[in-house]
Design a protein around this motif. Sequence first.
Motif, short mmCIF file in Angstrom:
data_model
loop_
_atom_site.label_atom_id
_atom_site.label_comp_id
_atom_site.label_asym_id
_atom_site.label_seq_id
_atom_site.Cartn_x
_atom_site.Cartn_y
_atom_site.Cartn_z
N GLY A 175 -15.07 24.85 -6.90
CA GLY A 175 -14.72 25.70 -8.03
C GLY A 175 -13.24 25.86 -8.19
O GLY A 175 -12.45 25.21 -7.56
N GLY A 176 -12.86 26.81 -9.02
CA GLY A 176 -11.45 27.01 -9.34
C GLY A 176 -10.97 25.99 -10.34
O GLY A 176 -11.74 25.22 -10.89
N GLU A 177 -9.67 25.97 -10.55
CA GLU A 177 -9.10 25.03 -11.52
C GLU A 177 -9.20 23.60 -10.99
O GLU A 177 -8.98 23.37 -9.80
N PRO A 178 -9.52 22.65 -11.84
CA PRO A 178 -9.59 21.26 -11.37
C PRO A 178 -8.20 20.75 -11.00
O PRO A 178 -7.22 21.14 -11.60
N ALA A 179 -8.18 19.89 -9.99
CA ALA A 179 -6.89 19.27 -9.62
C ALA A 179 -6.54 18.24 -10.68
O ALA A 179 -7.40 17.69 -11.34
N LEU A 180 -5.26 17.98 -10.80
CA LEU A 180 -4.79 16.99 -11.79
C LEU A 180 -4.93 15.59 -11.22
O LEU A 180 -4.31 15.27 -10.22
N ALA A 181 -5.78 14.78 -11.82
CA ALA A 181 -5.97 13.40 -11.37
C ALA A 181 -5.22 12.46 -12.28
O ALA A 181 -5.26 12.60 -13.48
N ARG A 182 -4.51 11.53 -11.73
CA ARG A 182 -3.76 10.56 -12.53
C ARG A 182 -4.37 9.16 -12.30
O ARG A 182 -4.51 8.71 -11.17
N HIS A 183 -4.72 8.50 -13.36
CA HIS A 183 -5.25 7.14 -13.24
C HIS A 183 -4.39 6.23 -14.09
O HIS A 183 -4.12 6.53 -15.23
N GLY A 184 -3.98 5.10 -13.55
CA GLY A 184 -3.19 4.16 -14.35
C GLY A 184 -3.94 2.87 -14.53
O GLY A 184 -4.64 2.40 -13.65
N SER A 185 -3.81 2.31 -15.69
CA SER A 185 -4.39 0.98 -15.90
C SER A 185 -3.53 -0.05 -15.17
O SER A 185 -2.40 0.20 -14.84
N SER A 186 -4.06 -1.21 -14.91
CA SER A 186 -3.26 -2.18 -14.15
C SER A 186 -3.53 -3.59 -14.63
O SER A 186 -4.58 -3.90 -15.15
N THR A 187 -2.56 -4.45 -14.39
CA THR A 187 -2.69 -5.88 -14.69
C THR A 187 -2.55 -6.63 -13.38
O THR A 187 -1.55 -6.48 -12.71
N VAL A 188 -3.56 -7.40 -13.02
CA VAL A 188 -3.53 -8.11 -11.74
C VAL A 188 -3.24 -9.58 -12.00
O VAL A 188 -3.93 -10.23 -12.78
N VAL A 189 -2.20 -10.11 -11.38
CA VAL A 189 -1.94 -11.55 -11.43
C VAL A 189 -2.07 -12.07 -10.00
O VAL A 189 -1.30 -11.70 -9.13
N GLU A 190 -3.08 -12.90 -9.80
CA GLU A 190 -3.36 -13.38 -8.45
C GLU A 190 -3.07 -14.87 -8.36
O GLU A 190 -3.03 -15.58 -9.37
N SER A 191 -2.88 -15.32 -7.11
CA SER A 191 -2.70 -16.75 -6.88
C SER A 191 -3.23 -17.10 -5.50
O SER A 191 -2.97 -16.39 -4.53
N SER A 192 -3.99 -18.17 -5.46
CA SER A 192 -4.49 -18.64 -4.16
C SER A 192 -3.53 -19.65 -3.54
O SER A 192 -3.76 -20.15 -2.44
N ILE A 193 -2.46 -19.93 -4.25
CA ILE A 193 -1.50 -20.94 -3.78
C ILE A 193 -0.53 -20.28 -2.78
O ILE A 193 0.08 -19.26 -3.09
N PRO A 194 -0.36 -20.85 -1.59
CA PRO A 194 0.60 -20.28 -0.64
C PRO A 194 2.02 -20.35 -1.22
O PRO A 194 2.37 -21.31 -1.91
N TRP A 195 2.79 -19.33 -0.93
CA TRP A 195 4.15 -19.30 -1.45
C TRP A 195 5.04 -20.27 -0.67
O TRP A 195 5.12 -20.20 0.56
N PRO A 196 5.74 -21.17 -1.37
CA PRO A 196 6.74 -21.99 -0.66
C PRO A 196 7.83 -21.10 -0.07
O PRO A 196 8.09 -19.99 -0.57
N GLU A 197 8.49 -21.60 0.98
CA GLU A 197 9.55 -20.83 1.64
C GLU A 197 10.64 -20.42 0.65
O GLU A 197 11.20 -19.33 0.73
N HIS A 198 10.92 -21.28 -0.33
CA HIS A 198 11.95 -20.99 -1.33
C HIS A 198 11.65 -19.68 -2.07
O HIS A 198 12.54 -18.85 -2.30
N TYR A 199 10.36 -19.46 -2.39
CA TYR A 199 9.98 -18.25 -3.13
C TYR A 199 10.02 -17.02 -2.23
O TYR A 199 10.32 -15.91 -2.68
N THR A 200 9.68 -17.23 -0.99
CA THR A 200 9.75 -16.11 -0.04
C THR A 200 11.18 -15.60 0.07
O THR A 200 11.44 -14.39 0.09
N ARG A 201 12.14 -16.54 0.15
CA ARG A 201 13.56 -16.15 0.24
C ARG A 201 14.02 -15.47 -1.06
O ARG A 201 14.77 -14.50 -1.03
#
Length: 1146
Positions: free
Chosen positions: A73-99
Motif C-alpha cells: 500500500g501507500g504511494e506507488p514507487a516511481l518506476a522508470r522504463h526505457g526503450s532500447s535498441t540492441v545491435v548484436e554481433s557474433s563476430i569476434p572483435w579484431p584486436e584493432h577494434y578492442t584498442r
Amino acid sequence: MPRLKGATVSDQIVRKRKRKPLEDEVSLQETTTPAAAQPLGALDSSSTSTTVPTKTTDGGKKPRRTTKANSGGGEPALARHGSSTVVESSIPWPEHYTRLAQTHRALNLVYTFCCTRKHLATTFDNLKSTVEGHIKRELVIEDVAQIAALVPRSINFEYVDEAMLQINLMGSEENISGKRAREFAIVDPSEMDKNEHKAVLLFEFIDGDLKRQVQHAKTGEPTKVTQRLRNEDLKMPVYSQKQMMKLIEKRNNKFTSAVNAFLNQCADDDVDSVEKLKENALAFVPMPPESRANTPGPERSRLPLTIPKERKSIPEIVDEIKTLEWYTGQIVPDGHRVFDPQPPIYGELNFQLSQDMVNALYNTRNITQLYAHQAEAINNLYGGHNVIVSTSTSSGKSLIYQIPVLHQLEQDINTRAMYIFPTKALAQDQRRSLKELLRFMNSLQDIVVETFDGDTPMAERNYIRDEGRIIFTNPDMLHITILPHEEAWRTFLQNLRFVVVDELHVYNGLFGSHVAFIMRRLRRICASVGNRHVKFISCSATVANPEEHMKTIFGVEEVRLTDFDGSPSGRKEFLCWNTPFKDPGDPTSGRGNSLDESAKLFCQLILRGVRVIAFCRIRKQCEALLAAIKTELTNLEKPEVIARVMSYRGGYTAQDRRQIEREMFDGKLIGIVATNALELGVDIGSLDAVITAGFPYTIANLRQQSGRAGRRNKDSLSVLVGDCFPTDQYYMTNPDEIFTKPNCELQVDMENVLVLEGHIQCAAHEMPINMEADLPYFGPLLPKIAKERMRKDAQGFYHCNERFLPQPSRYVAIRDTEDTHFAIIDITHGRNTVLEELEASRAFFTIYEGGIFLHQGNTYLIKEFSQERLIAKVEFVKVDWTTQQRDFTDIDPIETEAIRRIPGSLSKAYYGPIKIQQVVFGFFKVDKKGRILDAVQVDNPPIILHSKGMWLDVPKSAFDILKSRRLNIAAAIHAAEHSVLSLMPNFVISMPGDVRTECKVALKEFAKKETSRKRPARLTFYDAKGGASGSGISTKAFEFIDTLLKQACERLQACQCLEGCLECCCDERCKEMNQVMSKAGALVVVMCLLGKADEIDVDALPWGEEDTVPAGIETVVPADEGFKVEVVVVTAQHLPSSLKADSRVH
C-alpha cells in the motif's frame, strides 16, 4: 502529439532515478561490454553485444507506473522504463577494434570531465596526455578519425580559430572577485596580432550535454534545481558524478553498438573490417585551413562554383539537397506536398481604357489582358459598388484599385484618392509601383503621388496635403493627423473619391475595432463637407468571411465580393522539415538547433540560385539566424555571398528599411531574413522559396508567409522547419492539419465600450456630435455614452469631455505602439552612428551593460546604457557567444472592483486593476550549443505596467488532490489558464494575444538556497493592450466566466490526448512554449472551481513525476496566504456598464 506529460516541466531538467545506494557508485569497471566493460588496459573481445538505451519517438505515451509486489500500500514507487535498441554481433572483435574501444572510453572519460571545467577547451593537445595516461600508448589523430568514422553524428573533430576559442573562454577571471557587467572588457579578435590567428584541433562529443545542477545548500553536493532565483547572485552550474557516469556509459554503449553494426556490415559485404574502417576514416582526418584550400569537402564539391543566373527546377534542387551528408530524413512522413500549376483565366472590362493606360500597363508589366478577378472587381467598382477582393497572395490585386483611380483622374484631375496600408514598407512598395505606371501616362505624369506617414518630413507635409492627388498613408496618420485637422484637409476630403484599404485581414480583433471607428469618422467628416460619393476598395488574404468583415470595418452595406482567383500560379512544393536529433539515430541526444538547420537549408538554396526569404517569430531569432547563415557561408568557403543576405525587421531606421527594400526589389540581395514585417504583400521582386523557422503562432500566419514564394509564376518552395517545442512537433506529427484546417473568421467588436467612447470623443472634437445624424455611424450605445461622458451645449450638440483635451486622438492608442524609444549608438572607432531604435519595453530586456546586442547578424558589446538619456552605446566585437537575459514577470491584482460568484460553487471570480512587474536580474553568456560560459548579475530597476483583468483563486480542495498525486501545481494552473483563454473568442470578439496570462517558465535559473518568495495559486487574465484602463476584452470575458469554465471542463474531458495538446490546454502563442503543462492537473483545478471536487476520480489521475518538477508545489502557495487583494468600493460611473450589476463589496 505534443510531448506534454501529466506533470512534467521541460527536458532540460535532470531526472534523478530512485536506485539502491550502491548503484550510485557507478564505475567504469561495472559494465558488461567490450567498449565499457573491462579495465582500460585489459579488454576482452569475447562478448560483443550491447544494449543502447534510446527513445524511439520524440515523446508520446509514457509507460504506466506500477506498484511493487510487496509494497504493502501507500504511494506507488516511481518506476522508470526505457526503450532500447540492441545491435548484436557474433563476430569476434579484431584486436584493432578492442584498442579503438579502449581509446574511445578514455577520450569519453577525459572529455566529460573537462566539460565541467568552464575554462578548459577540449582541444586535441589538452586531452592528449591524460588520455595517453589511460591507454598507455600514444594517442594519434588517425585513431580519433576512425572513432569519428564509426559514430560520425556523435563527434566533432576539426580545426577551429584559436582566437575565437579564447574569447569563448574569457570572462570568469574578472568575475571571480564579484565584478559586475559594467567592469567587463572583451578583446576584439580583429585587433589581435595576425600571427595569433592559428588553428587548433578541437575534439567534442555533440550527442548531448550534461544537465545543469546546483550545489546543495547543506551537503554541498550537486543536486537538481528546486527554486527560481530572485534576489541572489547568479551561480555557475555544477555537475554530479552520477550524471557524468550515466552520460559516459551511454556513449560507450553507443560506440559498442556502432562497432557491432559495422562488423556485421563488413561480414555481409565480405570485406576486411579493419582496412574498410581505415579507408572510411580518411574522410574524417581533420585538415588545417591552410592545407585544404584546394580540396573542397563533399558539401562544397556539389555546389555550383558561382550562383547560377538560371536555377534548376525545385524538384531537382530538393533531390540534390537530399543527397548531402547532413540530410538524415528531415522531411517528415506525409510532409512533402506538391500543388499543381494553375493556368490564367482572363476577363473583359465593361468600359474602354485610354490608350495611355493600355500603353502604361504593357510597358511596365507586359499586361495585355486582365485576369478574371481583376476585371470583375473593376466592373463592380465602375458600377458604383464598394468592392472586396479576397484572393491568394501575388494574384495582382493592386491593379484592381490602381486602374479605376487613374481612369477617374483622367476624367477629373481634381480627383483625390487615399491608399491606406498597415505598414510603411507596403505603402512605399505601392507608391513605387504606381509611379512606374504614371511615367507612361502623358496626361498624369506631373501629378503628386506621395507617402504621408510618420517618416514624411514636416516641411513637405503641407505641400502633399494641398497638391497630392493620391496619398499613401496608414490608419495611425488618419487617426492622429488627418481627421483632427479636417479644416486643413477640407479640399482633399471634398474631392476624395476612392479609399483603398489593402490587407484588410490585418484589421482584426481590437485593432480592427479601432480602424472600424476611424473609417466611420472619415465617412462622417466627408459627408459633413458634402462628399457622399466615396467608394471603398479592399483587398484581403483568403479568409472565411471577407464580405461581412468589410461591411463591419466601413459601416457600409453595398459591398460586392470577388473571391475567384484567375491568376496563374506555378508548381508549388511544401516541405515539413523537422530538425533532427543531435545524433539522428539516438532520440535521447535531444533535438539540434533549428536555426542552424534553417541556416544550412537557406545557404544550400541561395547558392543554387534560389531567392529565399526566411521568417522568424521574433527579432532576436532573426538576428541569430542571420549570424548562423554567415557562419555557414564561411564554412562553405563562400564569404563573398555574405553581403547579399540581410535581415529586415522592426527597429531598423527608416533609411535602412528603404535601402533594404530597394536592394531586395532590384535583385541585389538573394536572401532575406525577416520577422512578420514582410509577411504582408510587399513586392520584393521574385522569390523562389520561403523558409519558416519555427511554427509562426497560427496557421493563417504560416499560409500568408508561404504565399510569398512564386510571385512570378515559376515553381516555388515553402519549408516549415520544426523547432523542438510541442506546437512545432504537433504539426510535424500531423502535417495534414497545415493544409486542411479551415481559414479563420475575422471578428471585430463594435460594442467594446472603451474603444467606442475613445473614438466618439475624437469625433466630437472634429465636429460636435449630433445625436440623430451620428447614430448610424456609432450605433445604439452613442446616446448613453454622450449623456454620461460628454458636455452638452445649449443647441443640443455634444462636445468632447475636458479630460481628453487638447488632442483626444493622442489619448486613444489604436495599437500597441510606444512613444519612448532608446537609440542604439555604434561607437566603434569613434563612429557615433545610430544603428537602430528600440522600444522602451524591449530595451530593458535586451540592453544591459556587458550584454551582446545583435544587428544584421553582427555582435556588438553593450558598453553603456543610460535610461535617463534613452541611449545605449555599443561597440562591434567578434565573439562566438551571445547573452541570454535572466528575468521573471509577476502578474498580480491590486484591487477588487467587482466580484462574480460561480453558480454551484464556493469560488468567486474577481475583476480589477492588475500590476505587471518585469525584472531582469542578470544574464548568461551562452555559446552556440547553448552551453553556459558565464553568469553575470545586473542591477536593473523593475519595469512596472498596469492593466485591467480578472482572476480566480485555486480552491484548497484542488491543492489537496494535486499534492496527493504529486501533480505539479504550477503546471496545472498554467494548463487551466490556457484552456480558458483559448475559449474566450467564443464569447468575446478578440484575437489571440489580446488577453494574456502568466505563463509558467520552465525552470532555468539557479538558486543556492530556498527563497522565501512564492507565487499565489491563481488563474490571472489581463488585457494586453489599452494601458492602465485595459482594452475592455477581459471585462466582457468576466461576464461569461462561469460558462467559460464549464466549456473548458467539457473540452478537457472530451479531448482524446493523454498529456495535453493544442485542442485542449496548449496554446500556439504561449511564450514559454507550453513546456510547463499538466492536462490532468488543469481538469482538477477547473472542476474544483466549478464546485465539482466530489466528482473527481482521484484514483484515475496519473501519478506525477516528482523528480522532474523543480517548479512544483514549493513555488506555489494558496492565494490566501499573504496574497490578499484589497476590495474597494467603485462608484458606478467609473465602472464599465457591463460590470455594474456585479459590483459589490465583501
